[in-house]
Design a protein around this motif. Structure first.
Motif, PDB file in Angstrom:
ATOM      1  N   UNK A  68     -59.591  22.958  -3.048  1.00 26.78           N
ATOM      2  CA  UNK A  68     -59.947  22.273  -4.289  1.00 26.78           C
ATOM      3  C   UNK A  68     -60.162  23.321  -5.381  1.00 26.78           C
ATOM      4  N   UNK A  69     -59.762  22.994  -6.612  1.00 20.85           N
ATOM      5  CA  UNK A  69     -59.970  23.963  -7.691  1.00 20.85           C
ATOM      6  C   UNK A  69     -61.384  23.858  -8.258  1.00 20.85           C
ATOM      7  N   UNK A  70     -62.037  25.022  -8.398  1.00 17.31           N
ATOM      8  CA  UNK A  70     -63.349  25.058  -9.044  1.00 17.31           C
ATOM      9  C   UNK A  70     -63.280  26.107 -10.161  1.00 17.31           C
ATOM     10  N   UNK A  71     -64.096  25.904 -11.175  1.00 23.55           N
ATOM     11  CA  UNK A  71     -64.127  26.849 -12.291  1.00 23.55           C
ATOM     12  C   UNK A  71     -64.915  28.081 -11.867  1.00 23.55           C
ATOM     13  N   UNK A  72     -64.260  29.243 -11.956  1.00 27.68           N
ATOM     14  CA  UNK A  72     -64.916  30.509 -11.631  1.00 27.68           C
ATOM     15  C   UNK A  72     -65.575  31.124 -12.853  1.00 27.68           C
ATOM     16  N   UNK A  73     -64.926  31.001 -13.997  1.00 23.63           N
ATOM     17  CA  UNK A  73     -65.521  31.420 -15.258  1.00 23.63           C
ATOM     18  C   UNK A  73     -64.806  30.702 -16.389  1.00 23.63           C
ATOM     19  N   UNK A  74     -65.477  30.611 -17.518  1.00 24.99           N
ATOM     20  CA  UNK A  74     -64.938  29.869 -18.652  1.00 24.99           C
ATOM     21  C   UNK A  74     -65.553  30.433 -19.919  1.00 24.99           C
ATOM     22  N   UNK A  75     -64.717  30.674 -20.912  1.00 20.06           N
ATOM     23  CA  UNK A  75     -65.234  31.174 -22.173  1.00 20.06           C
ATOM     24  C   UNK A  75     -64.544  30.506 -23.344  1.00 20.06           C
ATOM     25  N   UNK A  76     -65.210  30.542 -24.492  1.00 19.96           N
ATOM     26  CA  UNK A  76     -64.698  29.902 -25.698  1.00 19.96           C
ATOM     27  C   UNK A  76     -64.977  30.794 -26.892  1.00 19.96           C
ATOM     28  N   UNK A  77     -64.002  30.871 -27.790  1.00 15.88           N
ATOM     29  CA  UNK A  77     -64.183  31.529 -29.073  1.00 15.88           C
ATOM     30  C   UNK A  77     -64.086  30.465 -30.151  1.00 15.88           C
ATOM     31  N   UNK A  78     -65.119  30.386 -30.962  1.00 18.55           N
ATOM     32  CA  UNK A  78     -65.224  29.370 -32.011  1.00 18.55           C
ATOM     33  C   UNK A  78     -64.716  29.984 -33.325  1.00 18.55           C
ATOM     34  N   UNK A 117     -60.390  26.630 -32.060  1.00 15.49           N
ATOM     35  CA  UNK A 117     -60.984  27.187 -30.847  1.00 15.49           C
ATOM     36  C   UNK A 117     -59.915  27.890 -30.040  1.00 15.49           C
ATOM     37  N   UNK A 118     -60.323  28.923 -29.327  1.00 16.12           N
ATOM     38  CA  UNK A 118     -59.497  29.470 -28.259  1.00 16.12           C
ATOM     39  C   UNK A 118     -60.395  29.575 -27.032  1.00 16.12           C
ATOM     40  N   UNK A 119     -59.776  29.647 -25.881  1.00 15.42           N
ATOM     41  CA  UNK A 119     -60.567  29.771 -24.666  1.00 15.42           C
ATOM     42  C   UNK A 119     -59.720  30.237 -23.507  1.00 15.42           C
ATOM     43  N   UNK A 120     -60.399  30.627 -22.472  1.00 21.28           N
ATOM     44  CA  UNK A 120     -59.725  31.001 -21.230  1.00 21.28           C
ATOM     45  C   UNK A 120     -60.680  30.738 -20.082  1.00 21.28           C
ATOM     46  N   UNK A 121     -60.106  30.568 -18.909  1.00 18.78           N
ATOM     47  CA  UNK A 121     -60.938  30.342 -17.740  1.00 18.78           C
ATOM     48  C   UNK A 121     -60.166  30.547 -16.459  1.00 18.78           C
ATOM     49  N   UNK A 122     -60.898  30.860 -15.417  1.00 26.88           N
ATOM     50  CA  UNK A 122     -60.311  31.084 -14.102  1.00 26.88           C
ATOM     51  C   UNK A 122     -60.653  29.921 -13.196  1.00 26.88           C
ATOM     52  N   UNK A 123     -59.634  29.349 -12.581  1.00 25.07           N
ATOM     53  CA  UNK A 123     -59.824  28.334 -11.539  1.00 25.07           C
ATOM     54  C   UNK A 123     -59.574  29.008 -10.200  1.00 25.07           C
ATOM     55  N   UNK A 124     -60.503  28.859  -9.285  1.00 24.50           N
ATOM     56  CA  UNK A 124     -60.348  29.414  -7.949  1.00 24.50           C
ATOM     57  C   UNK A 124     -60.180  28.250  -6.984  1.00 24.50           C
ATOM     58  N   UNK A 133     -62.351  31.240  -0.845  1.00 20.32           N
ATOM     59  CA  UNK A 133     -61.051  31.144  -1.516  1.00 20.32           C
ATOM     60  C   UNK A 133     -59.916  30.915  -0.519  1.00 20.32           C
ATOM     61  N   UNK A 134     -58.955  30.102  -0.956  1.00 20.67           N
ATOM     62  CA  UNK A 134     -57.802  29.759  -0.130  1.00 20.67           C
ATOM     63  C   UNK A 134     -56.545  30.190  -0.888  1.00 20.67           C
ATOM     64  N   UNK A 135     -55.634  30.911  -0.214  1.00 22.12           N
ATOM     65  CA  UNK A 135     -54.390  31.291  -0.901  1.00 22.12           C
ATOM     66  C   UNK A 135     -53.623  30.050  -1.365  1.00 22.12           C
TER      67      UNK A 135
END
Length: 147
Positions: A68-78, A117-124, A133-135
Motif C-alpha cells: 500500500x502507498x503511504x506518504x513518506x514526506x510532503x512539502x509545499x511552497x506557497x 503552489x508547488x510541492x513534492x512528496x515521496x510515496x513509499x 518497504x516492498x519493491x
C-alpha cells in the motif's frame, strides 16, 4: 520568483505536467484572514495524487494488498495567496521512480495562469501488516514511468 530546491528550470518543469484536476476552494479551507489555510494545499495534493494513481489503474483492485502507498514526506511552497471560491487546476506528475517509492511533484495554477503552489512528496509502498518497504512490481514501475 524564489528558487525552489526541487525545481531546476521552472518553465521546463511546468511543461512536463499533463495530469490535472480542478479544485474549487471551499470556505472551510480558508482562515480568519480569508485566504487558504496553510494545511489546505496538502488536502489538494492528496486529492490529485489519488485521482492520478487511479488514472494509472493503481487503485483498480482493493483485494490485492501486497503493498500500500503511504506518504513518506510532503512539502509545499506557497507562491501566491489563494481565496475562497477561487478555482485552481492542480497538476501532479511522477518525478522519480525508485525501488519501493516514487517521488511526485505538484503544481497549482490559478485563474490567471500563474503558479500559486508547488510541492513534492515521496510515496513509499509498504507491506500492510509489517509496515516494511516492498519493491515495486515491474508492471507498476512501467505505468509510472510511461506517464
Amino acid at each position: 520568483m524564489t528558487k525552489i530546491a526541487y525545481i531546476e528550470d521552472m518553465e521546463q518543469w511546468r511543461l512536463e505536467f499533463s495530469f490535472s484536476i480542478p479544485i474549487s476552494i471551499r470556505f472551510s479551507e480558508t482562515d480568519m484572514f480569508g485566504h487558504v489555510n496553510n494545511v489546505s494545499p496538502f488536502i489538494y495534493f492528496e486529492e490529485a495524487r489519488i485521482e492520478f494513481l487511479k488514472s494509472l489503474g493503481l487503485f483498480a483492485s482493493t483485494s490485492n494488498k501486497k503493498a500500500i502507498p503511504i506518504v513518506g514526506d510532503l512539502q509545499c511552497n506557497y507562491l501566491k495567496q489563494m481565496f475562497f471560491n477561487q478555482k485552481i487546476q492542480l497538476y501532479v506528475k511522477v518525478h522519480y521512480v525508485g525501488n519501493s517509492s516514487i517521488d511526485l511533484h505538484y503544481m497549482a495554477i490559478d485563474e490567471s495562469e500563474e503558479i500559486a503552489l508547488t510541492g513534492r512528496g515521496r510515496l513509499v509502498f509498504v507491506h500492510p501488516e509489517s509496515g516494511k518497504p516492498v519493491p515495486l512490481e515491474q508492471s507498476i514501475k512501467e505505468k509510472l514511468t510511461n506517464v
